[in-house]
Design an enzyme around this catalytic site. Sequence first.
Site, PDB file in Angstrom:
ATOM      1  N   CYS A  89       3.583 -13.661  22.647  1.00  0.00           N
ATOM      2  CA  CYS A  89       3.399 -12.697  23.740  1.00  0.00           C
ATOM      3  C   CYS A  89       1.990 -12.142  23.820  1.00  0.00           C
ATOM      4  O   CYS A  89       1.535 -11.758  24.904  1.00  0.00           O
ATOM      5  CB  CYS A  89       4.414 -11.567  23.662  1.00  0.00           C
ATOM      6  SG  CYS A  89       4.334 -10.588  22.146  1.00  0.00           S
ATOM      7  N   HIS A 165       5.654  -5.772  21.130  1.00  0.00           N
ATOM      8  CA  HIS A 165       5.554  -6.651  22.285  1.00  0.00           C
ATOM      9  C   HIS A 165       4.286  -6.338  23.079  1.00  0.00           C
ATOM     10  O   HIS A 165       3.893  -5.174  23.218  1.00  0.00           O
ATOM     11  CB  HIS A 165       6.792  -6.449  23.163  1.00  0.00           C
ATOM     12  CG  HIS A 165       6.877  -7.370  24.331  1.00  0.00           C
ATOM     13  ND1 HIS A 165       6.753  -8.738  24.226  1.00  0.00           N
ATOM     14  CD2 HIS A 165       7.072  -7.111  25.663  1.00  0.00           C
ATOM     15  CE1 HIS A 165       6.878  -9.279  25.430  1.00  0.00           C
ATOM     16  NE2 HIS A 165       7.057  -8.315  26.303  1.00  0.00           N
TER      17      HIS A 165
END
Length: 312
Positions: A89, A165
């Site tokens: 990510c 994230h």
Amino acid sequence: MSGGWNTIESDAGVFTYLIENLGVKDVQFEELMTLDPDELRQAGKVYGVIFLFKYPTGETRSDTPKDGSFDYDASTNIFFAAQTIQNACGTQALLSVLLNKDGELEIGKELREFKEFTGEFPSELRGEALSNSDLIREVHNSFARSSPFVDETQRVATEDDDVYHFIAYTSINNKLYELDGLQPAPISHGACSVDEFPDKVIPVLQRRIERYPATEIRFNLLACVRDLRLHAREIGDMEALEAEEHKRTEWQWENALRRHNFVGFVGELLKGVVREKLKQGDGAYEKWVEESKAKTKKRSEERRKQGVVDED
């Protein structure tokens, strides 16, 4: 796919040299210490920001985002890729900015060809193509910390883990978009020109952070900006240029350290110390061991007095 993706740090030096190795020119990342539009503007020409936060693993996906609105039509008009693999990510977020700024900056031959190749793909297939790109994966993994103990490509996160994230925010076609590969579509936060970006993105980030408990402080924000050395040269600020060059040297050193583990070195160092103690004879080695045990016991007792419990 020929290999896995390792975890990389949210670090300006890591991201700057990662994109440079992918062929991007005249772009760098700067860490922002405050949620202040003025600080973001002071970074010069801003292409977007990368936000790192603790991901709520037990949260279920909703048909509507908590802030903004899904723009499903934009999925085909801008570069948006679904995240299909763990640990990618960070690189996916920075590519979400760069590939949507192709007309404003030089992204390099390989990334331009990748963007053209995936241009007509749906977001899920774009994500698969990104995950299976040998070039992007190898460059990404070259900035992962070396670890002789943990295989990060095999570990699967559970709801009890702290999972972090990366997502991207950028202005595209005069709209502020949140690009999160775990969401079904880009999230629009309304009208936003490139010049308005610092003033428009900061309130969005503030609202997101306010959804967390006040005790949660583990956030990180990196701005994707024009190479600050270029501006220093243009205005003839040699002091600023020297400072930026020094920063680059430090980044290179830190990145070099990330590629090595020092377990072997430490092991050899300990062997050398033991050999020297044994050479001294007259019980020097045994005395050294006993002194070390006594110091360890003393530290443990001091920690207990302070109310600190040692873990097994």
